[in-house]
Design an enzyme around this catalytic site. Sequence first.
Site, PDB file in Angstrom:
ATOM      1  CG  ASP A   1     -16.926 -30.349 -52.700  1.00  0.00           C
ATOM      2  OD1 ASP A   1     -16.154 -29.811 -54.034  1.00  0.00           O
ATOM      3  OD2 ASP A   1     -17.613 -29.814 -52.336  1.00  0.00           O
TER       4      ASP A   1
ATOM      5  CE  LYS B   1     -15.233 -23.282 -56.393  1.00  0.00           C
ATOM      6  NZ  LYS B   1     -15.612 -22.089 -55.875  1.00  0.00           N
TER       7      LYS B   1
ATOM      8  CD1 TRP C   1     -18.282 -24.283 -50.060  1.00  0.00           C
ATOM      9  CD2 TRP C   1     -20.174 -24.730 -50.995  1.00  0.00           C
ATOM     10  NE1 TRP C   1     -18.698 -23.008 -50.844  1.00  0.00           N
ATOM     11  CE2 TRP C   1     -19.800 -23.312 -51.479  1.00  0.00           C
ATOM     12  CE3 TRP C   1     -21.435 -25.478 -51.555  1.00  0.00           C
ATOM     13  CZ2 TRP C   1     -20.397 -22.819 -52.420  1.00  0.00           C
ATOM     14  CZ3 TRP C   1     -22.020 -24.559 -52.509  1.00  0.00           C
ATOM     15  CH2 TRP C   1     -21.874 -23.150 -52.787  1.00  0.00           C
TER      16      TRP C   1
END
Length: 359
Positions: free
Chosen positions: A171, A195, A102
Amino acid sequence: MSRPYNFSAGPAMLPEPVLRQAQEEMLDWNGSGMCVAEMSHRGKEFMSIAEQAERDLRELLALPEGYRVLFLQGGASSQFAMVPMNLSGRTGKADYLNTGSWSKKAIAEAHRFCAVHVAASTQPERFVRAPTQAELALSEEAAYLHYTPNETIEGVEFPYIPETSAPLVADMSSTLLSRPIDVARYGMIYAGAQKNIGPAGLTIVVVREDLLGEPLSGTPTMFDYRVHADSGSMYNTPPTYAWYLAGLVFQWLKDLGGLEGMGEINRRKAEKLYAAIDGSSFYANPVEPASRSWMNVPFTLANPELDADFLAGAKDAGLLTLKGHRSVGGMRASIYNAMPEAGVDALIAFMAEFERTKG
Ligand code: PMP
């Protein structure tokens, strides 16, 4: 009948009490005669839901003064562009840490908007650990330092918050709300909701007010943080139903004792799963112990030919979505907030039994 345990990395399990409350309120929210998905985002009913959710999130995060909370769309992937568009203008340069799939994507996107300096990369070691503070080669003129505290695919987590003189941007897609965080250390935090927060379609941004400066020229209106901050995240139609469900998740977290309580449960869940993996010669996790994620636990079987058998047996035992990310293979158990400790116990029991019969 109890539902199966779903180990998906996101969209992931939601707390059952939240789903039940949403079910109860589906046709008639609070005597309004409307489903929340049918409400005008500017009507008093939805405004009260939106405001309550923001208040609860601020309380959960113990948010200091001077931060704005935005409820956006576009996922964390849009933030990969919005961060440099809004925050890099001061110097035109930004530092990034490359610690997994990511952060690599965030870096690739940032290259389109500013000069990117990769201040540390663990790619040569195949992303099995977080870099130490001493390894960070931070630059003088960076407008910000971006990093990914939890890499969802590799299962790597920073055991510390990087020290930097530039504003720190994180992030937190797969870590926000999993335990208390010291928000004051950050200039900005963002997370896709799917999530720990709620359904996909909602993206949370927490940004320090003094960073809401000039975006790069040509920045589209929808990508300008100031526009969203000035309009209370209602410049356009926000993801209302996802915002409402996130609000129910915030209340569920508060009832559980907030992020302290949640963090304790998450630590226990992760510790017992890693202990089961380390205690067996049949299962393995490649990540250095100090950098292991509490949220995403990748593991491999000694004999990968048994992977399909393992997944089929797990499914029969009510343990879903354990297949690892296609880029790394093997298995991955994502054990976010809504995964009950009993789900982790059931996985550990299944793993032991599979090893006994097939190993
Ligand atoms: N960052 C991290 C750490 C993630 O785990 C994910 C999604 N798995 C993303 C970014 C991308 O999020 P989205 O799909 O919401 O754009």
